[in-house]
Design an enzyme around this catalytic site. Sequence first.
Site: not given
Length: 456
Positions: A55, A330, A347, A373
């Site tokens: 309003m 790491d 891997d 890594e």
Amino acid sequence: MTARVLIVDDIPTNVRLLEARLTAEYYDVVTATNGPQALEICNTSDVDIVLLDVMMPDMDGFEVCKRLKANPKTHHLPVLMVTALDQPSDRVRGLEVGADDFLTKPVDDMQLMARVKSLVRLKSLTDELRDRALTGQQIAIEDALRAMDQITTEGGSILIVDTDQRHAERIKGYLTPAHKVDILIQPADAVFQVTGSHYELALVSMALDDFDPLRVCSQIRTLEHTRTLPIILVADEADKPRVVRALDLGVNDFISRPVERNELAARVRTQIRRHRYGLELRQSVNNTMALAVTDDMTGLYNRRYFDRHLGVMLSKAQAQDRDMAVMLLDIDHFKAVNDGHGHDIGDAVLKEFSLRLKRNIRGVDLACRFGGEEFVVLMPDTDFRQAEAVAERVREAVAERGFEVGASRPLTVTVSVGVTLQESVDDTAETLIKRADVALYRAKREGRNRVVFDAA
């Protein structure tokens, strides 16, 4: 999570009251006293959510909301309508012009904070989706933005958990045929019900016979594929203390009895949209065009993508005075893994590490393989406490269980983590990475398998 909230109301007392409540919760508040002023602020500055009074003279809240949703620049800005109107027709009109949620005056503090927090999370996901699309503008911008704009809130798959069959059927009637709704009247079976299913929202009653509703919510959260499933509690006035506890535990929203159908529709729409945005974020990496910015082995973003995105997000954080953290990780003694077990096992360790990393960061965090890594995580809207929690969660997830990667026995793997925070307008991408690297070096020097923070 900090956010900028725009309060739009022509009555100064209302503005001051809402401003005080939100400022106390560390939100950045801006105000407008009329519709045109609100539209100008949204169009020229960064706003995360609009609390909009209905309003107002000249241009009412419905018209303001309609214009915000019609403007491509402000289309995805969440609008929370604050109104003294309580007729269903008013809520229907609000839904028609695009309002995301409603609050009825006098505003209840808990409801205010729950609604604002929920919509800010939605805005954060929206912004992240757009930012990632823009970062990969040579690769996936058109497809990503098109996919985002095509996300609808219709046809949701919803689970109602309620031991009161009659009440559950009434809620189901409110939601169909727009959505597919299942009812579960045995709360103990919630885990089995959601396993293998693809629900987009759970509605859990707080009035479960002989069963703790918060236990139901926590059990749903333990499953991998429902960890991000939005949950709305259906609560009575007396349930407020437990609702507060539930919100702290990660429940997304609540709705009070007696349930009003249009309010329910608005809350369901917000949560389903947020869930679908989240899915779009997680699935965007599978876009064929995005392969150019991902690491083939781990599936994480690569260094090229990270460098560009870090610059974009740092500029945004500095311009809007927002927190941001960078986490550099790491894997400890990784050379010994390659030398002792071979590069195939090495891997496999990198792949398993990446999976654990992705599982334990948040949806808005960006994980990348930095090289070898070494990994990096960019965390927007993140302060010291939040960054510490995420970093410790990742470190624990790596160390708590051996890596079963084809060696003669599970390998013990740990990770050292360096974290830094964006702290001034003088910070650059290079200085952030340097500080995180210094912190990482300290973590290595102090014994590895630990999190170390570095300050500017």
